[in-house]
Design a protein around this motif. Structure first.
Motif, PDB file in Angstrom:
ATOM      1  N   ASP A 136      38.834  29.759  33.893  1.00  0.00           N
ATOM      2  CA  ASP A 136      39.916  28.765  34.073  1.00  0.00           C
ATOM      3  C   ASP A 136      39.818  28.078  35.442  1.00  0.00           C
ATOM      4  N   VAL A 137      39.463  28.843  36.481  1.00  0.00           N
ATOM      5  CA  VAL A 137      39.411  28.244  37.819  1.00  0.00           C
ATOM      6  C   VAL A 137      38.041  27.644  38.128  1.00  0.00           C
ATOM      7  N   GLY A 138      37.182  27.595  37.112  1.00  0.00           N
ATOM      8  CA  GLY A 138      35.924  26.860  37.267  1.00  0.00           C
ATOM      9  C   GLY A 138      34.795  27.623  37.940  1.00  0.00           C
ATOM     10  N   ARG A 160      39.064  29.845  44.937  1.00  0.00           N
ATOM     11  CA  ARG A 160      39.267  29.843  43.483  1.00  0.00           C
ATOM     12  C   ARG A 160      39.562  31.252  42.975  1.00  0.00           C
ATOM     13  N   GLN A 190      39.157  19.201  43.997  1.00  0.00           N
ATOM     14  CA  GLN A 190      38.938  19.999  42.779  1.00  0.00           C
ATOM     15  C   GLN A 190      39.982  21.103  42.642  1.00  0.00           C
ATOM     16  N   GLU A 193      43.320  19.637  41.612  1.00  0.00           N
ATOM     17  CA  GLU A 193      43.254  19.246  40.202  1.00  0.00           C
ATOM     18  C   GLU A 193      43.394  20.474  39.308  1.00  0.00           C
ATOM     19  N   LEU A 194      42.713  21.522  39.738  1.00  0.00           N
ATOM     20  CA  LEU A 194      42.751  22.784  39.009  1.00  0.00           C
ATOM     21  C   LEU A 194      44.175  23.344  38.934  1.00  0.00           C
TER      22      LEU A 194
END
Ligand SMILES: Nc1ncnc2c1ncn2[C@@H]1O[C@H](COP(=O)(O)OP(=O)(O)OP(=O)(O)O)[C@@H](O)[C@H]1O
Ligand code: SF4
Ligand SMILES: [Mg+2]
Length: 339
Positions: A136-138, A160, A190, A193-194
């Motif tokens: 989910d957090v990339g 993250r 980023q 946005e996350l």
């Protein structure tokens, strides 16, 4: 959902009582993002740590106020109850991720532990959830990266991982204390946005603490400006950005470069430094630095009052006087007046 009323967080030190938070009130609804801004030392982190009940006691004391979370006063609940609320209902991303990640455990283990402390799930379920939040957090290759230690992650990835840990139990309130300060601008964008994406997915309410007005402009619905332990202005993000009614907020905005003003604009640094929180100046706390100061400001301590619907500020000047001062100074600085 969360209501902070007249919160006072004081620290008894050998030099005197540090009034780090001195009568702050605000509320937060599900899905809302509240930005808390202010210079270093204005009491932003102490406000967050008060909600989490993580200020060291002693020297910390709460002489007045209440923090109501779903009707219960967090200043009064037992530590064992608070441990259940922390992480599970209210989670916090701390200012420095390295101090909150344990270097001797893998990232995956730390997130799994957070999940298992708060929720009755099997080990394999916790492992699956861990991989899911990392995804989910990339974090790329989350199955594999969960086995890494914090030092094997870059700064942005550690941030993250902190967000993943904070979100692993699906908290109702997420407090993010300068979550992007240590990161470069692209990663900052980023991460923001996350957070917005996860908020939309889970309906989390967010308190975003930062001294970076650009960050709050991007994600906050409402803003509270803090100065010397007090809330000096509250309103919607648009109200604070386009029509600040407290000279300190106006000064903060005029001290920063902006992309949305045409032509050459001079920046106006805020002179001096914030006052000692032990010996506050007489009258308005901002008077020694205020560009609009009047004689009576050295005598009268302004209270936060509603100046326009939903928009309050702590300043003895009327809205008309503030507007006249802003226009005059904007003209000197070369800022084009907004219609
Ligand atoms: N444990 C403590 N004992 C004594 N004073 C403290 C303690 N913790 C915080 N303070 C004081 O409270 C004040 C507010 O600190 P706080 O950390 O909330 O500032 P901040 O707004 O988060 O600043 P920054 O932007 O630098 O993070 C500071 O003057 C700080 O020195
Ligand atoms: S009360 Fe006076 S010193 Fe304080 S912010 Fe308003 S104008 Fe400035
Ligand atoms: Mg802080």
């Amino acid at each position: 959902m969360l209501e902070v009323n007249n919160l006072k967080t004081h620290f008894k030190t050998p030099d005197g009582v540090v009034k780090a938070v001195d009568g702050v009130s605000f509320s937060l609804e599900p899905g809302e993002t509240l930005g808390i801004v202010g210079e270093s030392g204005s009491g932003k982190s102490v406000t967050a740590l008060s909600i989490m009940q993580l200020n060291p006691k002693p020297p910390c004391e709460y002489p007045e106020g209440e923090i109501l979370f779903e009707g219960q006063n967090l200043l009064k609940v037992s530590e064992s109850r608070m441990q259940k609320i922390r992480g599970n209902d209210i989670a916090m991303i701390f200012q420095d991720p390295m101090t909150s990640l344990n270097p001797v455990f893998t990232i995956g283990n730390q997130i799994m532990e957070a999940i298992r402390i708060h929720q009755k799930v099997s080990k394999s379920e916790a492992r699956q959830r861990t991989v899911q939040v990392l995804r989910d957090v990339g974090i790329p290759n989350p199955e594999q990266r969960a086995r890494d230690y914090p030092h094997q992650f870059s700064g942005g990835m550690r941030q993250r991982a902190m967000i993943a840990m904070a979100l692993s139990c699906n908290p109702k309130v997420l407090i993010a204390d300068e979550p992007t300060t240590a990161l470069d601008v692209t990663i900052q964008a980023q991460i923001l946005e996350l957070m917005v994406g996860l908020q939309e997915k889970y309906g989390t309410a967010i308190i975003m603490i930062t001294h970076d007005l650009g960050v709050v402009a991007q994600i906050a619905d409402n803003i509270m400006v803090m100065y010397a332990g007090r809330a000096v202005e509250k309103g919607t993000t648009d109200q604070i950005f386009y029509d600040p009614l407290m000279p300190y907020s106006w000064s903060l905005l005029r001290s920063l470069p902006r992309l949305d003003t045409a032509g050459e604009v001079r920046l106006l640094p805020i002179k001096g430094s914030p006052p000692s929180l032990i010996f506050l100046p007489k009258g308005c706390n901002f008077s020694p630095r205020c560009p609009f100061v009047k004689d009576k400001c050295y005598e009268v301590d302004p209270i936060l009052e509603e100046k326009r619907p939903g928009h309050s500020a702590a300043c003895i000047l009327s809205v008309e006087e503030i507007q006249a001062n802003k226009s005059r100074m904007d003209e000197e600085l070369g800022v084009e007046r907004q219609a």
